[in-house]
Enzyme design. Structure first.
Site, mmCIF file in Angstrom:
data_model
loop_
_atom_site.group_PDB
_atom_site.id
_atom_site.type_symbol
_atom_site.label_atom_id
_atom_site.label_comp_id
_atom_site.label_asym_id
_atom_site.label_seq_id
_atom_site.Cartn_x
_atom_site.Cartn_y
_atom_site.Cartn_z
ATOM 1 C CG ASP A 136 -2.022 1.031 1.117
ATOM 2 O OD1 ASP A 136 -2.368 1.406 -0.012
ATOM 3 O OD2 ASP A 136 -2.547 1.455 2.155
ATOM 4 C CE1 TYR A 138 -1.470 8.611 3.405
ATOM 5 C CE2 TYR A 138 0.599 9.726 3.892
ATOM 6 C CZ TYR A 138 -0.760 9.574 4.096
ATOM 7 O OH TYR A 138 -1.412 10.394 5.001
ATOM 8 C CG HIS A 143 -5.377 10.877 1.862
ATOM 9 N ND1 HIS A 143 -6.561 10.837 2.562
ATOM 10 C CD2 HIS A 143 -4.580 9.938 2.436
ATOM 11 C CE1 HIS A 143 -6.504 9.913 3.500
ATOM 12 N NE2 HIS A 143 -5.306 9.346 3.449
ATOM 13 N NE ARG A 152 2.459 15.289 10.819
ATOM 14 C CZ ARG A 152 1.939 14.238 10.212
ATOM 15 N NH1 ARG A 152 1.515 13.199 10.938
ATOM 16 N NH2 ARG A 152 1.833 14.195 8.905
ATOM 17 C CG ASP A 242 -6.358 -0.432 1.871
ATOM 18 O OD1 ASP A 242 -6.734 -1.572 2.201
ATOM 19 O OD2 ASP A 242 -5.267 0.045 2.200
ATOM 20 C CE1 TYR A 253 0.274 7.547 13.271
ATOM 21 C CE2 TYR A 253 -1.387 7.364 15.006
ATOM 22 C CZ TYR A 253 -0.479 8.125 14.283
ATOM 23 O OH TYR A 253 -0.318 9.436 14.571
ATOM 24 C CE LYS A 262 -5.471 1.015 5.305
ATOM 25 N NZ LYS A 262 -6.357 1.972 4.614
ATOM 26 C CB THR A 369 -6.630 8.109 0.219
ATOM 27 O OG1 THR A 369 -6.769 7.024 1.146
ATOM 28 C CG2 THR A 369 -7.970 8.785 0.030
#
Length: 447
Positions: A136, A138, A143, A152, A242, A253, A262, A369
């Protein structure tokens, strides 16, 4: 990178009448591969054409194919898409040209191939091939920025993001075919202000709008795939959802990333749209002014000229109340792969193997995403609802912060460009079932 040829001719028509409809996802210019069965038949490989499927098990046995094409058809006749994928891009391109000619209006093959068609309405579709490993990525920068801003606010995007394609290794055991429902997962949750976690069903079940990248041919361990060769190792793309349990993820996480949040389910569309079918929909790969240029192993002139792929993506939601009232699913988001992705398909492959990692045919990458830059282009409810603080309103008066039991979530994808036939990706949908309950841990059933 695939070149344009006669198979992309927008004037090309098929003797399969439904393939000529303006709104079909599967004109003769597409020809995606999938895995299907009818009733108690064995699984077999087919090509989507209009509202039909060309059964390659039956079609391979006809006399329309020249002798040099039969070795390419043999693994497909046996129902083994992985074996065909391993033959490489040249084999795929050769078969595409032959299928295009055989299915074209006026083809002498019509009489022999017409009995090999099966209506899509009569079949069950499965995961298109055996998936060995799953990674997966990113790559959706909007996103990544939006989610980073939730957690943050002063530093939403970490400094490595614009230098390295971020990814993690997942699992393939719970990748589901479109239409297959899944049970709401449970896991450890840490309620706000609590001193210790509890075990329970997720209350923040989310979708993730992604594309799946299917590897066709792998590489030996210790031999990286160069950027300019990367797409020759890719068989094609599919829609990919996903699913994510956001509250489980928030607790688990750190420091290693998502785990139970996930690995309970991902949904993939049943048709793999080949890289050849996507050739008309290339766009220049560009970075925003001021962003760093990729390191040399992730950069090249041909990639800059056409490394991005223009795919319009939509997310549709249908609640149980909507189904009971006969209301269609409502679109809740719309974005585009080329606009959303900071890293390309070729860059994902090149980076994945730069350390010598071996890929294999049937391996699957999730893009991560794919959200657009605008709020209504978000590819997850986490973004659409600002972390659950701003529910979205549906046309029937219902609201959602996260998915509820019985909700059906669908993805749609389409490629369009002036002067070419539009092509689609087929369905990618699933329905959320209630948690089976604590007895599911011991193999019991929930009453």
């Amino acid at each position: 990178m695939s070149e344009l040829d006669a198979t992309h001719d927008p004037a090309l028509r098929s003797w399969v009448a439904s393939a000529n409809a303006a709104d079909t996802e599967f004109p003769i210019q597409n020809l995606p591969f999938g895995r299907f069965r009818r009733g108690s038949e064995a699984w077999r490989i087919g090509i989507a054409i209009g509202d039909q499927v060309l059964d390659l098990n039956r079609a391979a046995g006809t006399s329309v194919w020249p002798a040099d094409l039969r070795p390419l058809l043999a693994p497909l006749a046996e129902g083994d898409l992985n074996a065909f994928m391993a033959l490489g891009a040249a084999a795929r391109q050769t078969l595409r040209r032959a299928l295009s000619q055989a299915l074209a209006e006026g083809s002498a093959a019509q009489a022999a191939l017409a009995p090999c068609l099966v209506p899509q309405a009569e079949i069950e579709l499965g995961v298109p091939c055996r998936i060995g490993d799953y990674t997966d990525f990113y790559v959706g920068i909007h996103h990544a920025t939006a989610v980073g801003r939730l957690f943050r606010p002063d530093n939403p995007l970490l400094p490595n993001y614009k230098w390295v394609p971020i990814g993690y290794h997942g699992r393939a055991s719970t990748i589901l075919a479109s239409g297959q429902p899944f049970v709401r997962p449970q896991g450890q949750l840490m309620p706000p202000g609590a001193a210790q976690p509890t075990l329970g069903p997720t209350r923040r079940l989310d979708f993730e709008l992604e594309l799946g990248v299917f590897i066709g041919t792998g590489n030996p361990i210790g031999h990286p795939i160069a950027l300019e060769e990367a797409e020759s190792h890719v068989f094609g793309l599919a829609l990919f959802n996903d699913w994510s349990a956001r509250d489980v993820q928030a607790w688990e996480y750190q420091p290693l990333g998502p785990f139970l949040s996930k690995n309970f389910a991902s949904t993939v569309s049943p048709w793999i749209v080949t890289m050849e079918a996507l050739a008309p929909f290339r766009r220049p790969f560009v970075r925003a002014e001021g962003d760093p240029a990729p390191l040399p192993y992730l950069d090249g002139a041909a990639h800059r000229a056409g490394g991005a792929i223009d795919v319009t993506l939509e997310v549709l939601l249908q609640t149980p109340r909507m189904r009971e009232a006969g209301l269609p699913a409502q679109r809740i988001s719309r974005s585009n792969f080329a606009d959303a992705a900071y890293w390309s398909v070729a860059q994902m492959v090149a980076h994945h193997t730069v350390n010598g990692c071996a890929l294999a045919g049937g391996d699957l990458f999730g893009t991560g995403t794919l959200s657009g830059p605008q709020p209504d282009q978000a590819g997850s409810l986490l973004e659409l609802t600002q972390g659950g603080r701003q529910p979205i309103s549906l046309a029937n008066g219902e609201q959602r912060t996260f998915l509820e039991d019985g909700d059906r979530l669908s993805l749609a994808g389409r490629c369009s460009r002036a002067g070419f036939r539009s092509i689609g990706f087929g369905p990618c949908e699933s329905t959320v079932l209630p948690t089976a309950g604590p007895d599911a841990r011991t193999g019991g059933t929930h009453a």
